[in-house]
Write a protein that holds these residues in place. Sequence first.
Motif, PDB file in Angstrom:
ATOM      1  N   SER A 362       0.838  -1.205   0.000  1.00 34.88           N
ATOM      2  CA  SER A 362       0.000   0.000   0.000  1.00 34.88           C
ATOM      3  C   SER A 362       0.875   1.258   0.000  1.00 34.88           C
ATOM      4  N   PHE A 363       1.993   1.187   0.649  1.00 30.33           N
ATOM      5  CA  PHE A 363       2.900   2.334   0.680  1.00 30.33           C
ATOM      6  C   PHE A 363       3.438   2.657  -0.703  1.00 30.33           C
ATOM      7  N   GLN A 364       3.801   1.607  -1.452  1.00 33.16           N
ATOM      8  CA  GLN A 364       4.285   1.831  -2.821  1.00 33.16           C
ATOM      9  C   GLN A 364       3.197   2.431  -3.693  1.00 33.16           C
ATOM     10  N   THR A 365       1.982   1.913  -3.548  1.00 33.23           N
ATOM     11  CA  THR A 365       0.856   2.443  -4.333  1.00 33.23           C
ATOM     12  C   THR A 365       0.625   3.915  -4.002  1.00 33.23           C
ATOM     13  N   MET A 366       0.582   4.219  -2.718  1.00 36.36           N
ATOM     14  CA  MET A 366       0.338   5.604  -2.296  1.00 36.36           C
ATOM     15  C   MET A 366       1.495   6.509  -2.723  1.00 36.36           C
ATOM     16  N   THR A 367       2.703   5.945  -2.720  1.00 41.73           N
ATOM     17  CA  THR A 367       3.851   6.752  -3.151  1.00 41.73           C
ATOM     18  C   THR A 367       3.704   7.132  -4.625  1.00 41.73           C
ATOM     19  N   THR A 368       3.281   6.176  -5.463  1.00 37.56           N
ATOM     20  CA  THR A 368       3.079   6.466  -6.894  1.00 37.56           C
ATOM     21  C   THR A 368       2.020   7.536  -7.074  1.00 37.56           C
ATOM     22  N   GLU A 369       0.877   7.385  -6.373  1.00 41.49           N
ATOM     23  CA  GLU A 369      -0.202   8.381  -6.478  1.00 41.49           C
ATOM     24  C   GLU A 369       0.282   9.755  -6.006  1.00 41.49           C
ATOM     25  N   HIS A 370       0.987   9.759  -4.952  1.00 39.45           N
ATOM     26  CA  HIS A 370       1.440  11.046  -4.393  1.00 39.45           C
ATOM     27  C   HIS A 370       2.470  11.715  -5.295  1.00 39.45           C
ATOM     28  N   ARG A 371       3.286  10.896  -5.992  1.00 37.83           N
ATOM     29  CA  ARG A 371       4.237  11.490  -6.926  1.00 37.83           C
ATOM     30  C   ARG A 371       3.517  12.164  -8.083  1.00 37.83           C
ATOM     31  N   GLU A 372       2.445  11.505  -8.625  1.00 41.45           N
ATOM     32  CA  GLU A 372       1.667  12.116  -9.706  1.00 41.45           C
ATOM     33  C   GLU A 372       1.019  13.408  -9.242  1.00 41.45           C
ATOM     34  N   SER A 373       0.415  13.361  -8.051  1.00 39.84           N
ATOM     35  CA  SER A 373      -0.212  14.583  -7.524  1.00 39.84           C
ATOM     36  C   SER A 373       0.843  15.661  -7.243  1.00 39.84           C
ATOM     37  N   GLU A 374       2.025  15.235  -6.841  1.00 39.47           N
ATOM     38  CA  GLU A 374       3.099  16.198  -6.598  1.00 39.47           C
ATOM     39  C   GLU A 374       3.514  16.883  -7.890  1.00 39.47           C
ATOM     40  N   GLN A 375       3.566  16.115  -9.019  1.00 43.20           N
ATOM     41  CA  GLN A 375       3.908  16.714 -10.301  1.00 43.20           C
ATOM     42  C   GLN A 375       2.889  17.763 -10.702  1.00 43.20           C
ATOM     43  N   GLU A 376       1.605  17.430 -10.528  1.00 46.61           N
ATOM     44  CA  GLU A 376       0.548  18.394 -10.860  1.00 46.61           C
ATOM     45  C   GLU A 376       0.669  19.643  -9.974  1.00 46.61           C
ATOM     46  N   LEU A 377       0.899  19.404  -8.699  1.00 44.50           N
ATOM     47  CA  LEU A 377       1.001  20.558  -7.786  1.00 44.50           C
ATOM     48  C   LEU A 377       2.234  21.394  -8.112  1.00 44.50           C
ATOM     49  N   ARG A 378       3.307  20.748  -8.528  1.00 46.46           N
ATOM     50  CA  ARG A 378       4.488  21.496  -8.929  1.00 46.46           C
ATOM     51  C   ARG A 378       4.198  22.379 -10.139  1.00 46.46           C
ATOM     52  N   LYS A 379       3.413  21.826 -11.126  1.00 49.24           N
ATOM     53  CA  LYS A 379       3.052  22.625 -12.297  1.00 49.24           C
ATOM     54  C   LYS A 379       2.206  23.822 -11.880  1.00 49.24           C
ATOM     55  N   LYS A 380       1.222  23.554 -11.001  1.00 47.85           N
ATOM     56  CA  LYS A 380       0.395  24.664 -10.507  1.00 47.85           C
ATOM     57  C   LYS A 380       1.242  25.701  -9.775  1.00 47.85           C
ATOM     58  N   LYS A 381       2.170  25.191  -8.977  1.00 47.82           N
ATOM     59  CA  LYS A 381       3.028  26.106  -8.224  1.00 47.82           C
ATOM     60  C   LYS A 381       3.856  26.967  -9.170  1.00 47.82           C
ATOM     61  N   PHE A 382       4.395  26.352 -10.259  1.00 47.13           N
ATOM     62  CA  PHE A 382       5.200  27.101 -11.221  1.00 47.13           C
ATOM     63  C   PHE A 382       4.351  28.165 -11.904  1.00 47.13           C
ATOM     64  N   LYS A 383       3.114  27.772 -12.267  1.00 51.08           N
ATOM     65  CA  LYS A 383       2.215  28.721 -12.907  1.00 51.08           C
ATOM     66  C   LYS A 383       1.892  29.883 -11.976  1.00 51.08           C
ATOM     67  N   VAL A 384       1.588  29.541 -10.726  1.00 50.07           N
ATOM     68  CA  VAL A 384       1.254  30.588  -9.756  1.00 50.07           C
ATOM     69  C   VAL A 384       2.467  31.493  -9.506  1.00 50.07           C
ATOM     70  N   GLU A 385       3.638  30.890  -9.410  1.00 52.95           N
ATOM     71  CA  GLU A 385       4.840  31.695  -9.203  1.00 52.95           C
ATOM     72  C   GLU A 385       5.080  32.628 -10.373  1.00 52.95           C
ATOM     73  N   THR A 386       4.824  32.109 -11.612  1.00 50.31           N
ATOM     74  CA  THR A 386       4.988  32.972 -12.795  1.00 50.31           C
ATOM     75  C   THR A 386       4.012  34.140 -12.740  1.00 50.31           C
ATOM     76  N   GLU A 387       2.733  33.832 -12.433  1.00 51.35           N
ATOM     77  CA  GLU A 387       1.742  34.906 -12.322  1.00 51.35           C
ATOM     78  C   GLU A 387       2.113  35.906 -11.228  1.00 51.35           C
ATOM     79  N   VAL A 388       2.576  35.363 -10.112  1.00 52.29           N
ATOM     80  CA  VAL A 388       2.958  36.262  -9.011  1.00 52.29           C
ATOM     81  C   VAL A 388       4.109  37.161  -9.423  1.00 52.29           C
ATOM     82  N   GLU A 389       5.063  36.580 -10.166  1.00 51.07           N
ATOM     83  CA  GLU A 389       6.196  37.387 -10.616  1.00 51.07           C
ATOM     84  C   GLU A 389       5.743  38.468 -11.583  1.00 51.07           C
ATOM     85  N   ASN A 390       4.776  38.106 -12.498  1.00 50.03           N
ATOM     86  CA  ASN A 390       4.242  39.102 -13.426  1.00 50.03           C
ATOM     87  C   ASN A 390       3.522  40.190 -12.661  1.00 50.03           C
ATOM     88  N   TRP A 391       2.722  39.782 -11.685  1.00 49.77           N
ATOM     89  CA  TRP A 391       2.005  40.788 -10.883  1.00 49.77           C
ATOM     90  C   TRP A 391       2.985  41.686 -10.109  1.00 49.77           C
TER      91      TRP A 391
END
Length: 499
Positions: A362-391
């Motif tokens: 179960s730990f391996q399964t959750m680790t895989t899921e969390h890595r995918e969600s982490e990638q998405e959150l990283r993309k969102k974070k990059f987008k938000v950081e870009t917008e914040v920098e523009n602002w």
Amino acid sequence: MASSITETISVTQPEPTVHVKLQLNQNVNVKPVPPPGVPVGRMRKIKLDPSRALEPARKKIATIEAQRVMSVFEETIRRTEIITLLPHIISNLDRFRVSLGSELIDLLQHHQVIQNSYNEIRSELDKYLEKQTPSQSARSKSFLSGKSSRKSSTPGGQVEDNEEEEDEISQPPSRRSSASSRRSAEEADAMLEEIIRNLSLVAQQLSFSCKNILRAFQVNPAASNTVIAEYRVRNEECKHMVITMQELRDILMGKLLTTPEEEKERMAYLAEISQRERYNAGIIEKLEAELKSGMEDRDEEIRKKNEVIRRLQADLHQIEKFSEEHIRRVKAEAEKQETADVKNSEGKRQKLQQEINQLRTSFQTMTTEHRESEQELRKKKFKVETEVENWIQKYDQDMGERQDEYEEIDEIYTEEKKQLHELEERFKTLETEYKQIQEERRLARERREKAEQEMARMIRAATTVQAFWRSYKVRKALKAKKKKGGGKKGKGKGKKGKK
């Protein structure tokens, strides 16, 4: 609680030194025995101050004789200091040649020669004594100490010696050997006497030389001070002798400063101290007896406690045996319990291992899921950081424009504020003038109103007076008409007058 009393009284010879040391136990009920002649519970008080009882009352010598004695003794100490430094001065004549002078240098060199002669004769005497047999050595020592039975030679000594030689020839060999030994002893004594005579002569010359040196130092105070300043080079015996003489000088000074009355008072003080010492000795004896009895009681108590300890040790040995048996049984039960626990733990360990495997999956399964969600959150974070920098950039640009606008407005505001300040200054001047003009107008208006009121009041008064006067004239005229005329004519005129 115990208190210790220690009192030390040091006095000059021939008075004694009294040391008193008491160990008093304040919890012990002791009935001391007072000294003879003193009532029970009452002790005489010492009149003298203990800290100054043995010090003289005076600080300076009053009599000329005492001053002379002290000066002689101090001169003796000074000469002793110089004499003890002579070996050091003689060994360092080159160093002291300038400060001592030629006369003292010559005397010191002559003294060195005499001293060397004395040392040579003394060493010869020592060698002669070392070569003698024990019996001869004892005879020589008795001769040196003045206990020898041989008398000095007389004018007829040569005749006696010749007679002794003839007797030795006529006597048998045994007696002849004793006579020869006696003769050799006499020759040894004669040689010893000659050496001692030479030694005494050289010692006398050495004494005369020391006196001459001291006289020369006495007439040369600078040289004397220079020599005395070298006191550190004395040997220990000379230092001890000088210190002893200085102590004797202090003792002599105390003796000379003490009057007979002070001496009597001091002796009475010492007698009182001795009496107290005997009194305290009685207390000490009683306390020592009580201490002895207390120590015996303590030893008895220790013996009893040792017996108790012995019994307790025997009980402890029994308890140790019982405890060993109990420990053996407990160990056996613990081993059985341990075997059962090991079996139970094996089953629990297998169950836990299965749970661990499931949890790892179960730990391996959750680790895989969390890595995918982490990638998405990283993309969102990059987008938000870009917008914040523009602002932020936009904000910085807007704020720069606002700052420029603010600076322009601030310049205009500063200029207008300056103009306002000038206008306010001018307005304050005009306002002062305006208030003054208004005040003058108000006063003029009040004066004018007051004058108008006064005029109206006067007009009203005049009108009232005129009305009263006219009515008075009319009534008077009517009365006059009534008196003169009558009938209709009079009435008609009266009406006409009324109209």
